[in-house]
Design a protein around this motif. Structure first.
Motif, mmCIF file in Angstrom:
data_model
loop_
_atom_site.group_PDB
_atom_site.id
_atom_site.type_symbol
_atom_site.label_atom_id
_atom_site.label_comp_id
_atom_site.label_asym_id
_atom_site.label_seq_id
_atom_site.Cartn_x
_atom_site.Cartn_y
_atom_site.Cartn_z
ATOM 1 N N UNK A 71 -28.267 -40.889 -16.081
ATOM 2 C CA UNK A 71 -28.018 -42.278 -15.696
ATOM 3 C C UNK A 71 -27.512 -42.401 -14.261
ATOM 4 N N UNK A 72 -26.821 -41.363 -13.796
ATOM 5 C CA UNK A 72 -26.261 -41.414 -12.439
ATOM 6 C C UNK A 72 -26.923 -40.431 -11.489
ATOM 7 N N UNK A 73 -27.701 -39.464 -12.044
ATOM 8 C CA UNK A 73 -28.297 -38.440 -11.201
ATOM 9 C C UNK A 73 -27.301 -37.417 -10.687
ATOM 10 N N UNK A 74 -26.139 -37.337 -11.326
ATOM 11 C CA UNK A 74 -25.075 -36.443 -10.883
ATOM 12 C C UNK A 74 -25.091 -35.157 -11.708
ATOM 13 N N UNK A 75 -24.955 -34.022 -11.025
ATOM 14 C CA UNK A 75 -24.765 -32.744 -11.714
ATOM 15 C C UNK A 75 -23.310 -32.623 -12.107
ATOM 16 N N UNK A 76 -23.074 -32.428 -13.398
ATOM 17 C CA UNK A 76 -21.709 -32.405 -13.929
ATOM 18 C C UNK A 76 -21.127 -31.001 -14.007
ATOM 19 N N UNK A 77 -21.998 -30.018 -14.158
ATOM 20 C CA UNK A 77 -21.511 -28.658 -14.436
ATOM 21 C C UNK A 77 -22.646 -27.671 -14.160
ATOM 22 N N UNK A 78 -22.278 -26.449 -13.794
ATOM 23 C CA UNK A 78 -23.233 -25.353 -13.622
ATOM 24 C C UNK A 78 -22.754 -24.164 -14.433
ATOM 25 N N UNK A 79 -23.643 -23.598 -15.230
ATOM 26 C CA UNK A 79 -23.340 -22.384 -15.991
ATOM 27 C C UNK A 79 -24.208 -21.264 -15.435
ATOM 28 N N UNK A 80 -23.586 -20.237 -14.886
ATOM 29 C CA UNK A 80 -24.324 -19.118 -14.308
ATOM 30 C C UNK A 80 -24.581 -18.053 -15.375
ATOM 31 N N UNK A 119 -25.528 -34.268 -27.428
ATOM 32 C CA UNK A 119 -25.180 -35.400 -28.296
ATOM 33 C C UNK A 119 -24.585 -36.565 -27.526
ATOM 34 N N UNK A 120 -24.335 -36.379 -26.236
ATOM 35 C CA UNK A 120 -23.860 -37.461 -25.382
ATOM 36 C C UNK A 120 -24.976 -38.035 -24.512
ATOM 37 N N UNK A 121 -26.194 -37.545 -24.723
ATOM 38 C CA UNK A 121 -27.343 -38.060 -23.988
ATOM 39 C C UNK A 121 -27.535 -37.458 -22.618
ATOM 40 N N UNK A 122 -26.802 -36.401 -22.344
ATOM 41 C CA UNK A 122 -26.939 -35.757 -21.037
ATOM 42 C C UNK A 122 -27.846 -34.536 -21.131
ATOM 43 N N UNK A 123 -28.324 -34.091 -19.986
ATOM 44 C CA UNK A 123 -29.362 -33.065 -19.935
ATOM 45 C C UNK A 123 -28.800 -31.718 -19.511
ATOM 46 N N UNK A 124 -29.380 -30.666 -20.092
ATOM 47 C CA UNK A 124 -29.106 -29.294 -19.698
ATOM 48 C C UNK A 124 -30.438 -28.692 -19.260
ATOM 49 N N UNK A 125 -30.514 -28.293 -18.008
ATOM 50 C CA UNK A 125 -31.779 -27.846 -17.422
ATOM 51 C C UNK A 125 -31.660 -26.387 -16.995
ATOM 52 N N UNK A 126 -32.547 -25.545 -17.523
ATOM 53 C CA UNK A 126 -32.604 -24.149 -17.095
ATOM 54 C C UNK A 126 -33.302 -24.071 -15.744
ATOM 55 N N UNK A 127 -32.752 -23.249 -14.848
ATOM 56 C CA UNK A 127 -33.249 -23.173 -13.473
ATOM 57 C C UNK A 127 -33.862 -21.797 -13.220
ATOM 58 N N UNK A 128 -35.175 -21.741 -13.210
ATOM 59 C CA UNK A 128 -35.921 -20.503 -12.964
ATOM 60 C C UNK A 128 -35.688 -20.058 -11.519
ATOM 61 N N UNK A 129 -35.415 -18.783 -11.344
ATOM 62 C CA UNK A 129 -35.030 -18.210 -10.045
ATOM 63 C C UNK A 129 -33.672 -18.708 -9.578
ATOM 64 N N UNK A 130 -32.957 -19.426 -10.434
ATOM 65 C CA UNK A 130 -31.638 -19.920 -10.081
ATOM 66 C C UNK A 130 -30.521 -19.240 -10.844
ATOM 67 N N UNK A 131 -30.869 -18.543 -11.943
ATOM 68 C CA UNK A 131 -29.853 -17.851 -12.732
ATOM 69 C C UNK A 131 -28.783 -18.761 -13.274
ATOM 70 N N UNK A 132 -29.189 -19.959 -13.691
ATOM 71 C CA UNK A 132 -28.185 -20.937 -14.128
ATOM 72 C C UNK A 132 -28.810 -22.005 -15.013
ATOM 73 N N UNK A 133 -27.929 -22.712 -15.708
ATOM 74 C CA UNK A 133 -28.281 -23.949 -16.403
ATOM 75 C C UNK A 133 -27.394 -25.025 -15.808
ATOM 76 N N UNK A 134 -27.987 -26.168 -15.456
ATOM 77 C CA UNK A 134 -27.186 -27.256 -14.895
ATOM 78 C C UNK A 134 -27.115 -28.410 -15.887
ATOM 79 N N UNK A 135 -25.968 -29.059 -15.877
ATOM 80 C CA UNK A 135 -25.657 -30.174 -16.782
ATOM 81 C C UNK A 135 -25.739 -31.450 -15.954
ATOM 82 N N UNK A 136 -26.627 -32.368 -16.352
ATOM 83 C CA UNK A 136 -26.945 -33.546 -15.546
ATOM 84 C C UNK A 136 -26.699 -34.822 -16.339
ATOM 85 N N UNK A 137 -26.158 -35.827 -15.669
ATOM 86 C CA UNK A 137 -26.099 -37.176 -16.226
ATOM 87 C C UNK A 137 -27.342 -37.922 -15.724
#
Length: 292
Positions: A226-235, A206-224
């Motif tokens: 607009x800046x290309x910055x990874x904000x958070x990683x959920x394993x 709801x803030x316009x940021x992305x959550x991307x599932x990472x195959x072979x990575x065992x994680x979801x990453x939270x991305x902005x």
């Protein structure tokens, strides 16, 4: 900051679980098992699963405004009548490309269904394409040279379309014309890092940021984006994480699908299961339904 909690909520393992969609009216999670050739609906209220078999691989299933679902079965858009467990064809793509199949698909805010194909055997050959199924059931081809068509989503103002071609190892963005469905000005908004795995499904919060599932990575990453910055990683306790969507109360939980195909379940007993991530401190948005 609230503490993040990861819970396995659907313990029945999928070969390749994919495409989760939260259905608010029934409090259910709709998802598919691609090579298991099944569409599943998991009820959060009763912790039970209803399933429907498909005749070929099923890349996605999305709600339809007129009722039922539209699924990508093989290379066909199929209308799914859940009450009778039957499927009927709406349109087919790539009649000559027998070695392709649909992969991921999602509905835009105007009710169009965007979905892409990929090679079944050699995705590196980039023989897939991205299409949209319009409300009049015509099909538009947007572009080709796709390896594994994945992760689709839109910005909050609908002017940007986010897209993943997995073997490019990037999250891309296009300028998007919601009136016509036209795509333009492709650019990279995030370059995967070497330890993150392969970008797969995504969702937009709801803030316009992305959550991307990472195959072979065992994680979801939270991305902005607009800046290309990874904000958070959920394993997660499954290396082949495949896709994600928000659901649950006020869309405050993130549901994550995974794949068990090719893994030793003695080493990864939860591979192929579906997980709920709570305590993220952000919310998602309702999904859109196909207008045709």
């Amino acid at each position: 900051m609230s503490s993040v909690r990861v819970e396995c909520v659907v313990k029945e393992s999928c070969l390749i679980g994919e495409g989760p969609v939260w259905e608010e009216s029934d409090q259910t999670l709709l998802y598919v098992d691609i090579v298991g050739q099944k569409i599943h609906r998991w009820s959060s209220a009763t912790n039970s699963i209803q399933s429907m078999a498909t005749e070929h691989t099923v890349g996605f299933a999305v709600p339809r405004r007129s009722g039922g679902y539209v699924a990508g079965v093989g290379r066909s858009f199929m209308a799914i009548d859940w009450s009778t467990q039957t499927a009927s064809p709406l349109a087919e793509v790539e009649q000559c490309e027998l070695t392709n199949r649909f992969n991921d698909g999602k509905v835009d805010p105007a009710g169009r269904l965007l979905a892409g194909t990929m090679a079944i055997e050699c995705p590196g050959e980039k023989q897939g394409s991205l299409y949209s199924l319009n409300s009049d059931l015509t099909v538009t081809k947007h572009f080709n040279q796709v390896s594994i068509s994945n992760g689709l989503g839109w910005s909050l103002d609908h002017s940007v379309f986010f897209y993943i071609d997995s073997l490019n190892f990037t999250v891309d963005a296009f300028s998007y014309d919601l009136n016509t469905g036209a795509l333009s000005d492709r650019r990279v908004v995030y370059q995967m890092e070497c330890d993150e795995g392969i970008p797969d499904g995504l969702c937009v919060d709801a803030e316009g940021r992305l959550w991307v599932a990472c195959f072979n990575g065992g994680r979801v990453i939270h991305i902005d984006p607009n800046t290309g910055v990874r904000l958070q990683t959920v394993c997660l306790p499954a290396s082949k994480t495949t896709s994600c969507c928000f659901g649950g109360p006020q869309y405050s939980d993130l549901y994550v699908t995974s794949a068990g195909l090719g893994l030793d379940l003695n080493q990864q007993p939860l591979a192929g299961c579906t997980f709920k991530v709570s305590g993220l401190g952000v919310k998602g948005r309702p999904s859109d339904s196909f207008a045709g």
